[in-house]
Design a protein around this motif. Structure first.
Motif, PDB file in Angstrom:
ATOM      1  N   VAL A  75      42.285  41.630-124.696  1.00 14.86           N
ATOM      2  CA  VAL A  75      43.362  40.722-124.281  1.00 14.86           C
ATOM      3  C   VAL A  75      42.960  39.952-123.030  1.00 14.86           C
ATOM      4  CG1 VAL A  75      45.692  40.708-123.268  1.00 14.86           C
ATOM      5  CG2 VAL A  75      45.232  42.061-125.305  1.00 14.86           C
ATOM      6  N   LEU A  76      42.305  40.624-122.121  1.00 19.05           N
ATOM      7  CA  LEU A  76      41.966  40.070-120.813  1.00 19.05           C
ATOM      8  C   LEU A  76      40.738  39.169-120.831  1.00 19.05           C
ATOM      9  CD1 LEU A  76      42.490  40.346-117.699  1.00 19.05           C
ATOM     10  CD2 LEU A  76      40.935  42.289-117.769  1.00 19.05           C
ATOM     11  N   GLN A  77      39.800  39.415-121.721  1.00 18.28           N
ATOM     12  CA  GLN A  77      38.500  38.735-121.703  1.00 18.28           C
ATOM     13  C   GLN A  77      38.587  37.201-121.681  1.00 18.28           C
ATOM     14  OE1 GLN A  77      35.540  40.575-121.386  1.00 18.28           O
ATOM     15  NE2 GLN A  77      34.784  38.557-120.815  1.00 18.28           N
ATOM     16  N   PRO A  78      39.434  36.561-122.484  1.00 19.86           N
ATOM     17  CA  PRO A  78      39.492  35.089-122.411  1.00 19.86           C
ATOM     18  C   PRO A  78      39.850  34.576-121.016  1.00 19.86           C
ATOM     19  CG  PRO A  78      40.570  35.848-124.399  1.00 19.86           C
ATOM     20  CD  PRO A  78      40.256  37.076-123.575  1.00 19.86           C
ATOM     21  N   ARG A  79      40.690  35.320-120.307  1.00 16.51           N
ATOM     22  CA  ARG A  79      41.059  34.910-118.953  1.00 16.51           C
ATOM     23  C   ARG A  79      39.887  35.098-117.983  1.00 16.51           C
ATOM     24  NH1 ARG A  79      45.820  37.863-117.756  1.00 16.51           N
ATOM     25  NH2 ARG A  79      44.761  39.212-116.306  1.00 16.51           N
ATOM     26  N   LEU A  80      38.999  36.039-118.276  1.00 13.57           N
ATOM     27  CA  LEU A  80      37.821  36.233-117.433  1.00 13.57           C
ATOM     28  C   LEU A  80      36.770  35.153-117.675  1.00 13.57           C
ATOM     29  CD1 LEU A  80      37.357  40.095-117.819  1.00 13.57           C
ATOM     30  CD2 LEU A  80      38.414  38.862-115.908  1.00 13.57           C
ATOM     31  N   ASP A  81      36.801  34.567-118.854  1.00 16.86           N
ATOM     32  CA  ASP A  81      35.799  33.564-119.228  1.00 16.86           C
ATOM     33  C   ASP A  81      36.080  32.186-118.638  1.00 16.86           C
ATOM     34  OD1 ASP A  81      34.440  35.463-120.694  1.00 16.86           O
ATOM     35  OD2 ASP A  81      35.452  34.951-122.558  1.00 16.86           O
ATOM     36  N   VAL A  82      37.284  31.953-118.183  1.00 22.19           N
ATOM     37  CA  VAL A  82      37.639  30.667-117.576  1.00 22.19           C
ATOM     38  C   VAL A  82      38.404  30.915-116.280  1.00 22.19           C
ATOM     39  CG1 VAL A  82      37.747  29.407-119.769  1.00 22.19           C
ATOM     40  CG2 VAL A  82      39.801  30.453-118.864  1.00 22.19           C
ATOM     41  N   ARG A  83      38.409  29.933-115.430  1.00 23.36           N
ATOM     42  CA  ARG A  83      39.141  30.011-114.172  1.00 23.36           C
ATOM     43  C   ARG A  83      40.095  28.820-114.097  1.00 23.36           C
ATOM     44  NH1 ARG A  83      37.221  34.362-114.276  1.00 23.36           N
ATOM     45  NH2 ARG A  83      35.688  35.243-112.886  1.00 23.36           N
ATOM     46  N   THR A  84      41.236  29.033-113.509  1.00 19.52           N
ATOM     47  CA  THR A  84      42.179  27.953-113.288  1.00 19.52           C
ATOM     48  C   THR A  84      42.348  27.791-111.783  1.00 19.52           C
ATOM     49  OG1 THR A  84      43.312  28.504-115.334  1.00 19.52           O
ATOM     50  CG2 THR A  84      44.504  27.124-113.776  1.00 19.52           C
ATOM     51  N   GLY A  85      42.166  26.602-111.305  1.00 17.72           N
ATOM     52  CA  GLY A  85      42.283  26.328-109.877  1.00 17.72           C
ATOM     53  C   GLY A  85      42.711  24.905-109.636  1.00 17.72           C
ATOM     54  N   GLN A  86      42.356  24.397-108.465  1.00 18.33           N
ATOM     55  CA  GLN A  86      42.735  23.041-108.088  1.00 18.33           C
ATOM     56  C   GLN A  86      42.100  21.990-108.995  1.00 18.33           C
ATOM     57  OE1 GLN A  86      41.436  22.972-104.047  1.00 18.33           O
ATOM     58  NE2 GLN A  86      43.355  23.839-103.264  1.00 18.33           N
ATOM     59  N   CYS A  87      40.980  22.338-109.596  1.00 18.40           N
ATOM     60  CA  CYS A  87      40.286  21.391-110.490  1.00 18.40           C
ATOM     61  C   CYS A  87      40.687  21.582-111.947  1.00 18.40           C
ATOM     62  CB  CYS A  87      38.780  21.571-110.352  1.00 18.40           C
ATOM     63  SG  CYS A  87      38.169  21.209-108.702  1.00 18.40           S
ATOM     64  N   GLY A  88      41.685  22.378-112.198  1.00 15.22           N
ATOM     65  CA  GLY A  88      42.100  22.646-113.574  1.00 15.22           C
ATOM     66  C   GLY A  88      41.408  23.884-114.121  1.00 15.22           C
ATOM     67  N   THR A  89      41.146  23.906-115.399  1.00 15.23           N
ATOM     68  CA  THR A  89      40.495  25.037-116.044  1.00 15.23           C
ATOM     69  C   THR A  89      38.996  24.791-116.085  1.00 15.23           C
ATOM     70  OG1 THR A  89      42.455  25.374-117.403  1.00 15.23           O
ATOM     71  CG2 THR A  89      40.444  26.438-118.130  1.00 15.23           C
ATOM     72  N   THR A  90      38.234  25.754-115.553  1.00 14.79           N
ATOM     73  CA  THR A  90      36.780  25.628-115.506  1.00 14.79           C
ATOM     74  C   THR A  90      36.131  26.921-115.991  1.00 14.79           C
ATOM     75  OG1 THR A  90      36.690  26.432-113.227  1.00 14.79           O
ATOM     76  CG2 THR A  90      36.883  24.051-113.535  1.00 14.79           C
ATOM     77  N   ALA A  91      34.866  26.826-116.368  1.00 13.66           N
ATOM     78  CA  ALA A  91      34.077  28.005-116.719  1.00 13.66           C
ATOM     79  C   ALA A  91      33.203  28.348-115.526  1.00 13.66           C
ATOM     80  CB  ALA A  91      33.216  27.734-117.949  1.00 13.66           C
ATOM     81  N   PRO A  92      33.135  29.631-115.132  1.00 13.07           N
ATOM     82  CA  PRO A  92      32.300  29.987-113.990  1.00 13.07           C
ATOM     83  C   PRO A  92      30.818  29.738-114.301  1.00 13.07           C
ATOM     84  CG  PRO A  92      33.211  31.950-115.029  1.00 13.07           C
ATOM     85  CD  PRO A  92      33.799  30.775-115.727  1.00 13.07           C
ATOM     86  N   LYS A  93      30.086  29.221-113.318  1.00 14.39           N
ATOM     87  CA  LYS A  93      28.661  28.942-113.495  1.00 14.39           C
ATOM     88  C   LYS A  93      28.002  29.068-112.122  1.00 14.39           C
ATOM     89  CE  LYS A  93      25.573  25.401-115.328  1.00 14.39           C
ATOM     90  NZ  LYS A  93      25.497  24.073-115.926  1.00 14.39           N
ATOM     91  N   SER A  94      26.840  29.692-112.105  1.00 15.54           N
ATOM     92  CA  SER A  94      26.111  29.813-110.846  1.00 15.54           C
ATOM     93  C   SER A  94      24.638  29.528-111.101  1.00 15.54           C
ATOM     94  CB  SER A  94      26.289  31.222-110.263  1.00 15.54           C
ATOM     95  OG  SER A  94      25.568  32.162-111.043  1.00 15.54           O
ATOM     96  N   ALA A  95      23.824  29.628-110.069  1.00 15.52           N
ATOM     97  CA  ALA A  95      22.385  29.422-110.217  1.00 15.52           C
ATOM     98  C   ALA A  95      21.757  30.549-111.030  1.00 15.52           C
ATOM     99  CB  ALA A  95      21.732  29.338-108.845  1.00 15.52           C
ATOM    100  N   TYR A  96      22.441  31.691-111.132  1.00 13.43           N
ATOM    101  CA  TYR A  96      21.887  32.868-111.802  1.00 13.43           C
ATOM    102  C   TYR A  96      22.471  33.125-113.188  1.00 13.43           C
ATOM    103  CZ  TYR A  96      20.433  33.656-107.027  1.00 13.43           C
ATOM    104  OH  TYR A  96      19.893  33.501-105.795  1.00 13.43           O
TER     105      TYR A  96
END
Length: 157
Positions: A75-96
């Motif tokens: 149930v929780l996993q889809p919410r972990l795969d995206v983030r909602t913030g000031q820029c709307g809904t985004t997918a987390p991404k880093s250099a790693y």
């Protein structure tokens, strides 16, 4: 809110050693929703209420904690795969790390649900085999006694 497992138990039972998440990310509402959708139709409302009240702690720990945790992660996993913030809904991404693709997320969800269902079937089999120990359990109300979807086939009894 009273649930069969705590957020910390969900983290320990449904996530791997290298998957660090703070316990606050798991809301009790996530757990309660997963239990209502998946656990209650199998064990029945009367037995579920007794389990919440503290009865049958061994059954709760040995048979229901893991499937409850896995269903909660599904149930929780889809919410972990995206983030909602000031820029709307985004997918987390880093250099790693890169966000997982749709196929990988679908495979993970299927695997989580398959493992949780298998463990829940194990709990239901235990209940049927030990009916004298669980007078609140009514096999007529157990959804597995009416319909299952094992192996991709719907089986109606």
């Amino acid at each position: 809110m009273n649930t069969l497992v705590t957020p910390l138990q969900v983290l320990k039972l449904a996530f791997g050693e290298g998957e660090y998440l703070p316990p606050e990310i798991i809301a009790e509402a996530d757990i309660a929703g997963a239990e209502q959708r998946h656990i209650v139709p199998v064990v029945g409302r009367a037995l579920y209420e007794k389990l919440l009240a503290g009865s049958y702690p061994d059954f709760r720990t040995e048979y229901l904690a893991s499937p409850a945790a896995l269903f909660t992660r599904a149930v929780l996993q889809p919410r972990l795969d995206v983030r909602t913030g000031q820029c709307g809904t985004t997918a987390p991404k880093s250099a790693y790390a890169q966000p997982a693709g749709d196929t990988a997320r679908r495979h993970l969800r299927r695997a989580l649900l398959a493992q949780a269902r298998m463990l829940l079937h194990r709990a239901a089999e235990h209940l049927r085999a030990h009916r004298d120990e669980f007078p609140e359990y009514d096999p007529e109300n157990d959804i597995f006694n009416r319909c299952t979807t094992d192996g991709g086939f719907v089986q109606i009894r």
